[in-house]
Design an enzyme around this catalytic site. Structure first.
Site, mmCIF file in Angstrom:
data_model
loop_
_atom_site.group_PDB
_atom_site.id
_atom_site.type_symbol
_atom_site.label_atom_id
_atom_site.label_comp_id
_atom_site.label_asym_id
_atom_site.label_seq_id
_atom_site.Cartn_x
_atom_site.Cartn_y
_atom_site.Cartn_z
ATOM 1 N N THR A 80 0.842 -1.192 0.000
ATOM 2 C CA THR A 80 0.000 0.000 0.000
ATOM 3 C C THR A 80 0.876 1.240 0.000
ATOM 4 O OG1 THR A 80 -0.044 0.278 2.414
ATOM 5 C CG2 THR A 80 -1.681 -1.209 1.448
ATOM 6 N N ASP A 81 0.341 2.351 -0.479
ATOM 7 C CA ASP A 81 0.977 3.627 -0.157
ATOM 8 C C ASP A 81 0.771 3.841 1.333
ATOM 9 O OD1 ASP A 81 2.266 6.047 -0.321
ATOM 10 O OD2 ASP A 81 1.143 6.719 -2.073
ATOM 11 N N TRP A 82 1.612 4.659 1.929
ATOM 12 C CA TRP A 82 1.636 4.787 3.386
ATOM 13 C C TRP A 82 0.337 5.411 3.905
ATOM 14 C CZ3 TRP A 82 5.239 2.173 1.662
ATOM 15 C CH2 TRP A 82 6.331 1.746 2.388
ATOM 16 N N GLY A 83 -0.421 4.619 4.665
ATOM 17 C CA GLY A 83 -1.674 5.090 5.233
ATOM 18 C C GLY A 83 -2.857 5.006 4.302
#
Length: 542
Positions: free
Chosen positions: A228-231
């Site tokens: 995932t992209d962060w968050g």
């Protein structure tokens, strides 16, 4: 031990925990099964490895590294061996500092120059983007680190990036926004792919089965890991079912609990969970086995390479009356704060703590200098401008270093205009009025308007040229190197000439409803755009 055997020995809780990071930059280890943790770091423009408290926005300090020319700069070389060399530079830095994974390159197609991260992306052309990004990945992975191509897919704006919806038909998706990713997956084989924040046709990319499984794995044959992209996680169980493997950052336990609850409720099967675990185990195994013992780390050599690439990526947009190259010994004056403190990189998660930065003044001894403007404000400072104009009038040639301050373009927000700061435009016009031999050197991450273009005989586009920006500028100005770059994006005469003018960013688009049900956005295209510098434009000295 085979990955299937490892999975069979893991408890349900261990499987769920493994699929979320331990903290901002590390995956989880399972000591009893000899599963190690790996370290991930940002890296589009150079390694950003944080030694202390971690974050994903470039806020806290990182270790020293070489800042290479930005992707937008590299693309102007039209040479994948150039991007491969720069991937190798960043890869060597990563290997030397113990980073296993580079969260790079960014290869989203540029829908609008207003995107705050345009400097991180190569081009508006998906073929060129794919070729250059594939080169970067090859260069990095030959150094024994993993590349992670991002942001998959159709990530074109920073405003409301966690919630924006990229709505498009199949032809648009497959002809414009996906080909670059397909090229790198098939030709460069990155070990990692990062799913984007945004939605695609109503479904978040990190939960989009069509993107992550049907296209990426089944159609393109991708065998790596998807992070995932962060968050970015909204529904962790849906993500796993769609083909999303690793959640970053970790540490909260929320994702683990979400997976456990879904397994117990029967909304996620254990086989779907096992598939993600196997993907991650293969990834960890690949990363730990690709160390390059023969790699030699030489920061001075890497700096020299970055200078050379900056020189070969610069674009000569205009050169009338043979103003360039400058004659050695001519009475020249350098104007503008960027001559002393160059804008050489973008802001946000790609921001590098540079080991060495050159400025134009130090490489042009004896050249007069006047500041002309301040980069921390947009208004004209009469005293600074008047001193610069006087110095220009007294010289044989005036070189104005101008462009966009970092506060104009960064991860996290988009530009609202293609205009440069008013104090810079005003200075260029004032100098050109008294000095017919005026040269403008541009430091910017993407296209800008040039209202003064007809008043100056020469314009040299450096983009964001990395640590060697100043040295490269002087070599180019004085003809030690012939500028050979060509634009990898179109420079419009004005913002209203761009096709996405009325529909970028997303909140400017017109919502379309059918019988009261939202069905998408209406996009507008202008006709007969007054384009000044088209894609592929560039000059050379003769």
């Amino acid at each position: 031990m085979k990955h299937g055997d490892l999975v069979s020995r893991m408890t349900l809780e261990e499987k769920c925990a493994l699929l979320a990071g331990k903290d901002v930059w590390h995956t989880r280890e399972i000591p009893r099964l000899n599963i190690p943790a790996i370290t991930l770091s940002d890296g589009p423009s150079g390694l950003r490895k944080q030694a202390g408290e971690g974050d994903h926005l470039g806020l806290n300090a990182s270790t020293k590294a070489t800042c290479i020319p930005s992707a937008a700069t590299l693309a102007c070389s039209w040479d994948d061996t150039v991007s491969e060399a720069m991937g190798a530079v960043v890869g060597r830095d990563a290997a030397n500092q113990g980073a296993d994974v580079l969260l790079a390159p960014g290869l989203n197609t540029k829908r609008s120059s207003l995107c705050g991260r345009s400097f991180e992306y190569y081009s508006e052309d998906p073929y060129l983007s794919g070729k250059l990004a594939a080169g970067f990945i090859r260069g990095a992975q030959k150094q024994g680190v993993s590349a992670c191509a991002k942001h998959y897919a159709a990530n074109a704006q920073e405003l409301l990036r966690m919630h924006s919806d990229s709505v498009m038909d199949e032809r648009t998706l497959h002809e414009i926004y996906l080909p670059a990713f397909e090229t790198v997956v098939k030709k460069a084989k990155p070990l990692g792919v990062m799913a984007a924040y945004n939605k695609l046709n109503g479904t978040h990319c990190s939960e989009n089965k069509e993107l992550l499984t049907d296209i990426l794995r089944k159609r393109w044959g991708y065998e790596g890991m998807v992070v995932t992209d962060w968050g970015a996680v909204k529904d962790r169980a849906k993500g796993i079912a769609a083909g999303q493997d690793l959640e970053m950052p970790g540490g909260s336990g929320r994702g683990t609990n979400s997976i456990l609850s879904a397994i117990k409720a029967g909304t996620l099967s254990e086989e779907e969970l096992n598939a993600a675990v196997r993907n991650l185990l293969r990834f960890v195994d690949s990363v730990t086995k690709t160390e390059n013992a023969s790699a030699v780390f030489d920061r001075d050599a890497d700096y020299r390479m970055a200078v050379s690439v900056a020189e070969n990526s610069a674009v000569l947009l205009k050169n009338e009356k043979g103003v360039l190259p400058l004659a050695k010994g001519c009475k020249a004056v350098f104007l503008g704060e960027f001559a002393q403190h160059p804008r050489y990189q973008g802001g946000g998660s790609s921001h590098v703590n540079s080991a060495k930065v050159s400025c134009a003044l130090e490489h042009a001894p004896g050249v007069a200098y006047a500041q002309g403007y301040r980069t921390d404000e947009d208004t004209v400072d009469p005293a600074l401008e008047q001193a610069a104009v006087a110095a220009a009038a007294d010289a044989e040639v005036a070189v104005i270093f101008a462009g966009l301050p970092e506060r104009y373009e960064s991860e996290g927000y988009d530009r609202t205009t293609l205009a440069m700061p008013e104090n810079q435009n005003h200075l260029i016009a004032a100098v050109a009025a008294v000095q017919p031999n005026t040269v403008v050197v541009l430091h910017n991450g993407s296209a800008v308007e040039m209202p003064w273009l007809n008043d100056v005989p020469a314009v040299l586009e450096l983009y964001l040229a990395g640590d060697g920006a100043g040295e490269a500028a002087v070599d180019l100005l004085y003809g030690a190197v012939n500028p050979s770059g060509k634009l990898a994006e179109t420079f419009p005469r004005k913002l209203s000439d761009t096709p996405a003018y009325l529909s970028f960013p997303g909140e400017r688009e017109t919502s379309v409803y059918t019988e009261g049900v939202f069905v998408g956005y209406r996009y507008y295209d202008t006709t007969e755009a007054d384009v000044l510098f088209p894609f592929g434009h560039g000059l050379s000295y003769t």
